[in-house]
Design a protein around this motif. Sequence first.
Motif, mmCIF file in Angstrom:
data_model
loop_
_atom_site.group_PDB
_atom_site.id
_atom_site.type_symbol
_atom_site.label_atom_id
_atom_site.label_comp_id
_atom_site.label_asym_id
_atom_site.label_seq_id
_atom_site.Cartn_x
_atom_site.Cartn_y
_atom_site.Cartn_z
ATOM 1 N N MET A 45 0.828 -1.212 0.000
ATOM 2 C CA MET A 45 0.000 0.000 0.000
ATOM 3 C C MET A 45 0.860 1.260 0.000
ATOM 4 S SD MET A 45 -3.351 -0.870 2.338
ATOM 5 C CE MET A 45 -2.461 -1.139 3.844
ATOM 6 N N SER A 46 1.962 1.248 0.744
ATOM 7 C CA SER A 46 2.812 2.438 0.785
ATOM 8 C C SER A 46 3.486 2.669 -0.560
ATOM 9 C CB SER A 46 3.863 2.316 1.894
ATOM 10 O OG SER A 46 4.795 1.297 1.609
ATOM 11 N N PHE A 47 3.889 1.604 -1.229
ATOM 12 C CA PHE A 47 4.475 1.763 -2.557
ATOM 13 C C PHE A 47 3.468 2.398 -3.506
ATOM 14 C CE2 PHE A 47 5.128 0.097 -6.868
ATOM 15 C CZ PHE A 47 6.345 0.696 -7.144
ATOM 16 N N GLY A 48 2.237 1.906 -3.477
ATOM 17 C CA GLY A 48 1.190 2.488 -4.323
ATOM 18 C C GLY A 48 0.913 3.937 -3.976
ATOM 19 N N LEU A 49 0.908 4.245 -2.687
ATOM 20 C CA LEU A 49 0.662 5.619 -2.257
ATOM 21 C C LEU A 49 1.793 6.547 -2.689
ATOM 22 C CD1 LEU A 49 -1.092 7.602 -0.618
ATOM 23 C CD2 LEU A 49 0.304 6.999 1.363
ATOM 24 N N ALA A 99 3.819 6.111 -5.196
ATOM 25 C CA ALA A 99 3.752 6.241 -6.644
ATOM 26 C C ALA A 99 2.601 7.173 -7.035
ATOM 27 C CB ALA A 99 3.574 4.877 -7.291
ATOM 28 N N LEU A 100 1.499 7.081 -6.320
ATOM 29 C CA LEU A 100 0.349 7.947 -6.572
ATOM 30 C C LEU A 100 0.673 9.408 -6.284
ATOM 31 C CD1 LEU A 100 -2.695 7.845 -7.337
ATOM 32 C CD2 LEU A 100 -3.173 7.747 -4.903
ATOM 33 N N GLY A 126 3.316 10.817 -6.967
ATOM 34 C CA GLY A 126 4.146 11.359 -8.029
ATOM 35 C C GLY A 126 5.612 10.983 -7.963
ATOM 36 N N LEU A 127 5.999 10.151 -7.039
ATOM 37 C CA LEU A 127 7.392 9.719 -6.980
ATOM 38 C C LEU A 127 7.666 8.734 -8.106
ATOM 39 C CD1 LEU A 127 7.830 9.095 -3.152
ATOM 40 C CD2 LEU A 127 8.518 11.105 -4.447
ATOM 41 N N ASP A 128 8.891 8.757 -8.632
ATOM 42 C CA ASP A 128 9.228 7.765 -9.650
ATOM 43 C C ASP A 128 9.310 6.390 -8.976
ATOM 44 O OD1 ASP A 128 12.507 7.225 -9.450
ATOM 45 O OD2 ASP A 128 11.819 9.153 -8.638
ATOM 46 N N VAL A 129 9.340 5.341 -9.784
ATOM 47 C CA VAL A 129 9.249 3.974 -9.271
ATOM 48 C C VAL A 129 10.394 3.658 -8.314
ATOM 49 C CG1 VAL A 129 9.289 1.535 -9.933
ATOM 50 C CG2 VAL A 129 7.978 3.160 -11.281
ATOM 51 N N ARG A 130 11.594 4.039 -8.670
ATOM 52 C CA ARG A 130 12.747 3.724 -7.824
ATOM 53 C C ARG A 130 12.655 4.421 -6.471
ATOM 54 N NH1 ARG A 130 18.731 2.566 -9.015
ATOM 55 N NH2 ARG A 130 19.685 3.201 -7.056
ATOM 56 N N THR A 131 12.269 5.682 -6.470
ATOM 57 C CA THR A 131 12.136 6.428 -5.223
ATOM 58 C C THR A 131 10.987 5.876 -4.382
ATOM 59 O OG1 THR A 131 12.951 8.390 -6.380
ATOM 60 C CG2 THR A 131 11.895 8.742 -4.250
ATOM 61 N N ALA A 132 9.894 5.500 -5.032
ATOM 62 C CA ALA A 132 8.759 4.915 -4.308
ATOM 63 C C ALA A 132 9.156 3.589 -3.657
ATOM 64 C CB ALA A 132 7.577 4.721 -5.251
ATOM 65 N N GLN A 133 9.922 2.779 -4.374
ATOM 66 C CA GLN A 133 10.393 1.516 -3.796
ATOM 67 C C GLN A 133 11.306 1.755 -2.607
ATOM 68 O OE1 GLN A 133 12.249 -0.436 -7.124
ATOM 69 N NE2 GLN A 133 10.421 -1.667 -7.553
ATOM 70 N N LEU A 134 12.225 2.702 -2.753
ATOM 71 C CA LEU A 134 13.162 3.002 -1.675
ATOM 72 C C LEU A 134 12.429 3.543 -0.445
ATOM 73 C CD1 LEU A 134 16.134 2.978 -0.923
ATOM 74 C CD2 LEU A 134 16.279 5.330 -1.759
ATOM 75 N N ALA A 135 11.485 4.445 -0.669
ATOM 76 C CA ALA A 135 10.727 5.012 0.452
ATOM 77 C C ALA A 135 9.896 3.942 1.152
ATOM 78 C CB ALA A 135 9.836 6.137 -0.049
ATOM 79 N N SER A 136 9.277 3.058 0.385
ATOM 80 C CA SER A 136 8.468 2.001 1.015
ATOM 81 C C SER A 136 9.350 1.014 1.779
ATOM 82 C CB SER A 136 7.604 1.284 -0.022
ATOM 83 O OG SER A 136 8.388 0.557 -0.923
ATOM 84 N N LEU A 137 10.559 0.758 1.274
ATOM 85 C CA LEU A 137 11.470 -0.134 2.005
ATOM 86 C C LEU A 137 11.929 0.488 3.321
ATOM 87 C CD1 LEU A 137 13.600 -1.705 -0.856
ATOM 88 C CD2 LEU A 137 11.869 -2.817 0.559
ATOM 89 N N TRP A 138 12.206 1.780 3.330
ATOM 90 C CA TRP A 138 12.591 2.450 4.579
ATOM 91 C C TRP A 138 11.433 2.442 5.566
ATOM 92 C CZ3 TRP A 138 17.122 3.208 6.509
ATOM 93 C CH2 TRP A 138 18.222 3.338 5.671
ATOM 94 N N LEU A 139 10.230 2.664 5.057
ATOM 95 C CA LEU A 139 9.061 2.616 5.929
ATOM 96 C C LEU A 139 8.892 1.224 6.527
ATOM 97 C CD1 LEU A 139 6.478 3.957 7.054
ATOM 98 C CD2 LEU A 139 5.314 3.148 4.996
ATOM 99 N N ILE A 140 9.075 0.209 5.725
ATOM 100 C CA ILE A 140 8.934 -1.163 6.225
ATOM 101 C C ILE A 140 10.026 -1.509 7.211
ATOM 102 C CG2 ILE A 140 9.118 -3.582 5.483
ATOM 103 C CD1 ILE A 140 6.354 -2.234 5.251
ATOM 104 N N LEU A 141 11.216 -0.963 7.036
ATOM 105 C CA LEU A 141 12.273 -1.191 8.014
ATOM 106 C C LEU A 141 11.846 -0.680 9.383
ATOM 107 C CD1 LEU A 141 15.185 -2.019 8.754
ATOM 108 C CD2 LEU A 141 15.853 0.316 8.175
#
Length: 110
Positions: A39-43, A45-46, A48-63
């Motif tokens: 859900m955070s990755f989708g949010l 990306a929604l 406006g973050l590019d895919v790589r930044t969205a993945q990185l942000a969601s991984l930090w959140l999950i950490l």
Amino acid sequence: MVNQDWLDKRRVLSNGLTFLAWLATVGLGLVVLYALRQMSFGLFALLGLDVRTAQLASLWLILVLALGWLAFVVVSGEYHRRRVGQLRAVQVFAVTLAIELVVIALYLVF
């Protein structure tokens, strides 16, 4: 006079059921972590973050959330170990289960 053997069996059953309920909430917690990551990755990306930044942000959140999950495992395990068979422990299980199921339902809906 109460039969001591019956009380021992009841205590073992109560301990076992408490452990199984705790184990179920811990396992569902892992599913919740997965759902929150998706859900955070989708949010991100929604937003406006590019895919790589969205993945990185969601991984930090999950950490951060995973560290919270580890704390939950330890604290809830100790809490339920000390309060086996008490009504308050059952209420805490119910609230934990409800929160986890709501997050999973939100993931399935969105």
